[in-house]
Design an enzyme around this catalytic site. Structure first.
Site, PDB file in Angstrom:
ATOM      1  N   GLU A   1      14.755   6.791   9.524  1.00 20.18           N
ATOM      2  CA  GLU A   1      15.682   6.321   8.489  1.00 20.18           C
ATOM      3  C   GLU A   1      16.710   7.383   8.095  1.00 20.18           C
ATOM      4  OE1 GLU A   1      13.130   2.778   6.308  1.00 20.18           O
ATOM      5  OE2 GLU A   1      13.300   4.705   5.267  1.00 20.18           O
TER       6      GLU A   1
ATOM      7  N   GLY B   1      -1.656  -4.041  13.630  1.00 20.93           N
ATOM      8  CA  GLY B   1      -1.944  -4.824  12.435  1.00 20.93           C
ATOM      9  C   GLY B   1      -3.436  -5.038  12.282  1.00 20.93           C
TER      10      GLY B   1
ATOM     11  N   ALA C   1       3.848  -1.324   3.995  1.00 16.76           N
ATOM     12  CA  ALA C   1       3.524   0.106   4.144  1.00 16.76           C
ATOM     13  C   ALA C   1       2.139   0.377   4.729  1.00 16.76           C
ATOM     14  CB  ALA C   1       3.699   0.868   2.835  1.00 16.76           C
ATOM     15  N   ALA C   2       1.526  -0.625   5.371  1.00 10.52           N
ATOM     16  CA  ALA C   2       0.244  -0.366   6.065  1.00 10.52           C
ATOM     17  C   ALA C   2       0.442   0.741   7.094  1.00 10.52           C
ATOM     18  CB  ALA C   2      -0.260  -1.636   6.744  1.00 10.52           C
ATOM     19  N   GLY C   3       1.535   0.643   7.845  1.00 11.66           N
ATOM     20  CA  GLY C   3       1.806   1.632   8.893  1.00 11.66           C
ATOM     21  C   GLY C   3       2.052   3.020   8.314  1.00 11.66           C
ATOM     22  N   ASP C   4       2.754   3.109   7.188  1.00  5.59           N
ATOM     23  CA  ASP C   4       3.017   4.425   6.586  1.00  5.59           C
ATOM     24  C   ASP C   4       1.736   5.031   6.023  1.00  5.59           C
ATOM     25  OD1 ASP C   4       5.702   4.340   7.237  1.00  5.59           O
ATOM     26  OD2 ASP C   4       6.243   3.308   5.384  1.00  5.59           O
TER      27      ASP C   4
HETATM   28  P1  ADP Z   1       3.275  -1.580  10.270  1.00  2.29           P
HETATM   29  O1  ADP Z   1       2.983  -1.655   8.800  1.00  2.29           O
HETATM   30  O2  ADP Z   1       4.036  -0.341  10.651  1.00  2.29           O
HETATM   31  O3  ADP Z   1       3.848  -2.839  10.854  1.00  2.29           O
HETATM   32  P2  ADP Z   1       0.657  -2.367  11.332  1.00  2.29           P
HETATM   33  O4  ADP Z   1       0.876  -3.713  10.749  1.00  2.29           O
HETATM   34  O5  ADP Z   1       0.376  -2.284  12.800  1.00  2.29           O
HETATM   35  O6  ADP Z   1       1.841  -1.345  10.994  1.00  2.29           O
HETATM   36  O7  ADP Z   1      -0.584  -1.728  10.534  1.00  2.29           O
HETATM   37  C1  ADP Z   1      -0.956  -0.374  10.648  1.00  2.29           C
HETATM   38  C2  ADP Z   1      -2.457  -0.243  10.505  1.00  2.29           C
HETATM   39  O8  ADP Z   1      -2.853  -0.765   9.222  1.00  2.29           O
HETATM   40  C3  ADP Z   1      -3.270  -1.027  11.528  1.00  2.29           C
HETATM   41  O9  ADP Z   1      -3.470  -0.258  12.699  1.00  2.29           O
HETATM   42  C4  ADP Z   1      -4.571  -1.286  10.764  1.00  2.29           C
HETATM   43  O10 ADP Z   1      -5.440  -0.166  10.842  1.00  2.29           O
HETATM   44  C5  ADP Z   1      -4.106  -1.429   9.318  1.00  2.29           C
HETATM   45  N1  ADP Z   1      -3.915  -2.853   8.986  1.00  2.29           N
HETATM   46  C6  ADP Z   1      -2.764  -3.570   9.019  1.00  2.29           C
HETATM   47  N2  ADP Z   1      -2.981  -4.862   8.680  1.00  2.29           N
HETATM   48  C7  ADP Z   1      -4.304  -4.958   8.406  1.00  2.29           C
HETATM   49  C8  ADP Z   1      -5.180  -6.031   8.001  1.00  2.29           C
HETATM   50  N3  ADP Z   1      -4.710  -7.277   7.810  1.00  2.29           N
HETATM   51  N4  ADP Z   1      -6.498  -5.738   7.814  1.00  2.29           N
HETATM   52  C9  ADP Z   1      -6.975  -4.495   7.995  1.00  2.29           C
HETATM   53  N5  ADP Z   1      -6.211  -3.445   8.383  1.00  2.29           N
HETATM   54  C10 ADP Z   1      -4.906  -3.668   8.596  1.00  2.29           C
END
Ligand code: ADP
Length: 305
Positions: free
Chosen positions: A147, A223, A251-254
């Site tokens: 970014e 995900g 922000a799961a990825g962050d």
């Molecule tokens: P981003 O937010 O960058 O798109 P992801 O969606 O791949 O990244 O999520 C990153 C990590 O977060 C995954 O590898 C997983 O460990 C965790 N995660 C994401 N979604 C879920 C979910 N629905 N349940 C449990 N863990 C999750």
């Protein structure tokens, strides 16, 4: 040392990246061209991928330094204060003339969103400034995202390599990666969509193999399906996500990346780092928001115990 033990010395992590104020309007449906609609709610939250990764790393147990820029407006003051309150070292956060970065987000009733990012001060970070090199050199891991202007990201990666500091790049938002950046990156962490965009391969394993031709280590996050890790010359490893009931995956990825960096900086082996990161991310998706959803170290340890 068990996988959940907190080390006696906190590792140092440097994050060179963006910081924004997110301005979120909630509406029934987004306005079309020339149209005005009345919203139902507004919220203002600190964000930016760089700042979010810094918060994730600090909560997961690292002494974290943030390197970037805010503007001389009120948002700049609020963004700086927020980072300080999260325990983040901000001597590398510059205040520049002009506006801070802002993200203008419209969330519709069905959850769909549209976003305009105005980079503001982030767009001025085209290289390292005085003091940045020392902050990077003193770190066990350097975290980068896309970014900021590519010249700035590439300069930071070069500094990381020159100092022998492992450099982890989240290639988001996805765009073509110049060779002069990739040659200084140690670990690339795309999600599956970014991996497909970078390689043209929709199968994550094929994309992982393609990316390993350009960098020594890759994690493709999947995900709810977990993550796929590969190192050049080795067999890929799949680590499942934790079973959860997600309410907001922002922000799961962050969160994953910040927590992974902490475990890596503590010298843990790859699979242990991935399990630690998956636990932190699993907690974050069970709560609303970006930074507010990121867990403290003790919560991650409790889940892993
Ligand atoms: P981003 O937010 O960058 O798109 P992801 O969606 O791949 O990244 O999520 C990153 C990590 O977060 C995954 O590898 C997983 O460990 C965790 N995660 C994401 N979604 C879920 C979910 N629905 N349940 C449990 N863990 C999750």
């Amino acid at each position: 040392m068990s996988s959940t033990t907190t080390p006696s010395v906190r590792p140092r992590i440097a994050v060179f990246g963006s910081v924004n104020m997110d301005l979120v309007a909630y509406v029934d449906s987004a306005p079309g061209r020339g149209e005005t609609v009345t919203g139902t709610r507004f919220s203002q939250v600190p964000g930016g991928k760089g700042a979010n990764q810094a918060v994730a790393a600090a909560r997961a147990g690292a002494d974290t330094a943030f390197l970037g820029a805010v503007g001389e407006d009120a948002f700049g003051t609020q963004l700086r204060t927020n980072l300080v309150e999260c325990g983040i070292e901000v001597s590398g956060l510059r205040t520049l003339g002009g506006a801070s970065g802002t993200a203008h987000i419209v969330v519709e009733a069905d959850g769909a969103n549209s976003i305009i990012v105005v980079p503001g001060a982030n767009g001025e970070v085209t290289g390292l400034r005085e003091g940045d090199q020392a902050l990077i050199e003193g770190s066990a891991v350097l975290l980068l995202q896309l970014e900021l202007p590519m010249d700035g990201v590439a300069a930071a990666a070069r500094a990381g390599r020159a100092a022998g500091v492992p450099t982890v790049l989240t290639p988001a938002p996805a765009r073509d990666l110049p060779g002069e950046l990739l040659e200084h990156v140690d670990l690339l962490v795309p999600n599956q969509h970014e991996a497909a965009r970078l390689t043209g391969e929709s199968d994550p394993r094929t994309a992982l193999a393609a990316l390993l031709r350009t960098v020594p280590e890759v994690i493709v996050t999947l995900g709810a399906d977990g993550s796929l890790y590969g190192a050049r010359g080795g067999e890929p490893v799949h680590v499942p996500a934790r079973k959860t009931r997600p309410v907001d995956t922002t922000a799961a990825g962050d969160t994953f990346c910040g927590a992974f960096a902490v475990a890596r900086a503590e010298g843990r082996p790859p699979e242990e780092c991935l399990r630690f990161a998956a636990a932190a991310a699993a907690i974050s998706v069970q709560r609303h928001g970006a930074a507010p959803s990121m867990p403290e170290r003790a919560e991650v340890e409790e889940l892993l115990a």
